[in-house]
Design a protein around this motif. Structure first.
Motif, short mmCIF file in Angstrom:
data_model
loop_
_atom_site.label_atom_id
_atom_site.label_comp_id
_atom_site.label_asym_id
_atom_site.label_seq_id
_atom_site.Cartn_x
_atom_site.Cartn_y
_atom_site.Cartn_z
N LEU A 9 -47.56 -62.21 -70.79
CA LEU A 9 -46.18 -61.84 -70.43
C LEU A 9 -45.24 -63.03 -70.53
N ASN A 10 -45.70 -64.19 -70.10
CA ASN A 10 -44.86 -65.38 -70.14
C ASN A 10 -44.54 -65.77 -71.57
N LYS A 11 -45.51 -65.64 -72.46
CA LYS A 11 -45.27 -65.95 -73.88
C LYS A 11 -44.26 -64.97 -74.48
N ALA A 12 -44.39 -63.70 -74.13
CA ALA A 12 -43.46 -62.68 -74.64
C ALA A 12 -42.03 -62.94 -74.17
N ALA A 13 -41.89 -63.50 -72.98
CA ALA A 13 -40.57 -63.73 -72.39
C ALA A 13 -39.88 -64.97 -72.94
N GLN A 14 -40.47 -65.65 -73.89
CA GLN A 14 -39.86 -66.87 -74.40
C GLN A 14 -38.91 -66.64 -75.57
N SER A 15 -38.94 -65.45 -76.17
CA SER A 15 -38.02 -65.19 -77.28
C SER A 15 -36.63 -64.90 -76.73
N GLY A 16 -35.60 -65.20 -77.48
CA GLY A 16 -34.21 -65.15 -77.05
C GLY A 16 -33.78 -63.92 -76.27
N ALA A 17 -33.74 -62.76 -76.93
CA ALA A 17 -33.24 -61.55 -76.27
C ALA A 17 -34.16 -61.10 -75.14
N LEU A 18 -35.47 -61.12 -75.39
CA LEU A 18 -36.42 -60.72 -74.35
C LEU A 18 -36.33 -61.64 -73.14
N ARG A 19 -36.10 -62.90 -73.37
CA ARG A 19 -35.98 -63.86 -72.27
C ARG A 19 -34.84 -63.46 -71.34
N GLU A 20 -33.70 -63.11 -71.92
CA GLU A 20 -32.54 -62.73 -71.12
C GLU A 20 -32.77 -61.41 -70.39
N ILE A 21 -33.44 -60.48 -71.03
CA ILE A 21 -33.74 -59.20 -70.40
C ILE A 21 -34.67 -59.39 -69.21
N PHE A 22 -35.77 -60.12 -69.44
CA PHE A 22 -36.72 -60.39 -68.34
C PHE A 22 -36.03 -61.15 -67.20
N LEU A 23 -35.18 -62.09 -67.54
CA LEU A 23 -34.49 -62.87 -66.52
C LEU A 23 -33.57 -61.98 -65.70
N PHE A 24 -32.82 -61.09 -66.34
CA PHE A 24 -31.97 -60.16 -65.61
C PHE A 24 -32.80 -59.27 -64.69
N LEU A 25 -33.86 -58.69 -65.24
CA LEU A 25 -34.71 -57.79 -64.45
C LEU A 25 -35.34 -58.52 -63.27
N ALA A 26 -35.79 -59.74 -63.50
CA ALA A 26 -36.46 -60.51 -62.44
C ALA A 26 -35.51 -60.92 -61.33
N LEU A 132 -42.26 -52.13 -60.03
CA LEU A 132 -43.22 -52.68 -60.99
C LEU A 132 -42.52 -53.43 -62.11
N VAL A 133 -41.38 -52.91 -62.56
CA VAL A 133 -40.60 -53.60 -63.60
C VAL A 133 -40.12 -54.95 -63.09
N VAL A 134 -39.57 -54.97 -61.88
CA VAL A 134 -39.12 -56.24 -61.29
C VAL A 134 -40.31 -57.20 -61.15
N GLY A 135 -41.40 -56.70 -60.59
CA GLY A 135 -42.55 -57.56 -60.35
C GLY A 135 -43.11 -58.18 -61.62
N PHE A 136 -43.30 -57.35 -62.63
CA PHE A 136 -43.90 -57.89 -63.86
C PHE A 136 -42.89 -58.70 -64.67
N SER A 137 -41.60 -58.47 -64.45
CA SER A 137 -40.59 -59.36 -65.05
C SER A 137 -40.68 -60.73 -64.42
N ARG A 138 -40.96 -60.77 -63.13
CA ARG A 138 -41.11 -62.05 -62.44
C ARG A 138 -42.39 -62.77 -62.91
N VAL A 139 -43.39 -62.01 -63.29
CA VAL A 139 -44.58 -62.62 -63.92
C VAL A 139 -44.18 -63.20 -65.28
N ALA A 140 -43.42 -62.43 -66.05
CA ALA A 140 -43.03 -62.86 -67.39
C ALA A 140 -42.20 -64.15 -67.37
N VAL A 141 -41.34 -64.31 -66.36
CA VAL A 141 -40.53 -65.53 -66.31
C VAL A 141 -41.28 -66.70 -65.66
N GLY A 142 -42.53 -66.48 -65.28
CA GLY A 142 -43.39 -67.59 -64.86
C GLY A 142 -43.37 -67.94 -63.39
#
Length: 161
Positions: A9-26, A132-142
């Motif tokens: 999840l953390n690796k997936a969250a490193q790309s530009g648009a996905l990073r911003e989406i995960f950050l907003f959700l988290a 679950l979306v919030v929680g796993f977004s917080r996993v994605a952002v590390g």
């Protein structure tokens, strides 16, 4: 499994648009969920039940957060970015010493359990999925391990119920 899912999840969250989406959700989806709970219960419940529901949520959130902080102080599990240099920390949380359980997930699952007890199963499901979306977004952002999210969901659900 816990570390592997975190790394994926953390690796997936490193790309530009996905990073911003995960950050907003988290960071911000939790507040959207709180507003949704308040508006939905205000319009769906009689006034007395609405006030009872809000009182239940406030009390349950207080108990859940006290338990979460107590568990954090007792277990002292640092956040993933502190112990694993391969994890990219997308933003810095207010403290790095407590990872388990996830407070955001705990709070959202308190709301979900309270919605279910108030006879609003649709709202409970929407909030649970959002949790679950919030929680796993917080996993994605590390800033959390997957087990932190699961622990927060269980703590929030049991205290809210």
């Amino acid at each position: 499994m816990n570390i592997k899912l975190l790394e994926i999840l953390n690796k997936a969250a490193q790309s530009g648009a996905l990073r911003e989406i995960f950050l907003f959700l988290a960071r911000h989806l939790v507040w959207v969920v709180v507003a949704l709970f308040i508006v939905w219960t205000f319009y769906k419940l009689p006034r007395l039940n609405f006030y009872h529901g809000i009182a239940r949520v406030v009390l349950s959130l207080g108990v859940a957060m006290a338990l979460s902080m107590s568990m954090g102080l007792w277990l002292k599990i640092p956040r993933p970015f502190v112990t694993n240099p391969q994890i990219h920390n997308t933003y810095t949380p207010s403290y790095s010493w407590k990872s388990f359980p996830s407070d955001h997930t705990t709070g959202i699952f308190v709301l979900s359990a309270c919605a279910a007890l108030l006879g609003l199963p649709g709202l409970a499901i929407v909030i649970g999925v959002s949790g679950l979306v919030v929680g796993f977004s917080r996993v994605a952002v590390g800033i959390h391990y997957p087990i932190d999210v699961i622990g927060g969901a269980l703590l929030g659900w049991f205290v809210g119920a």
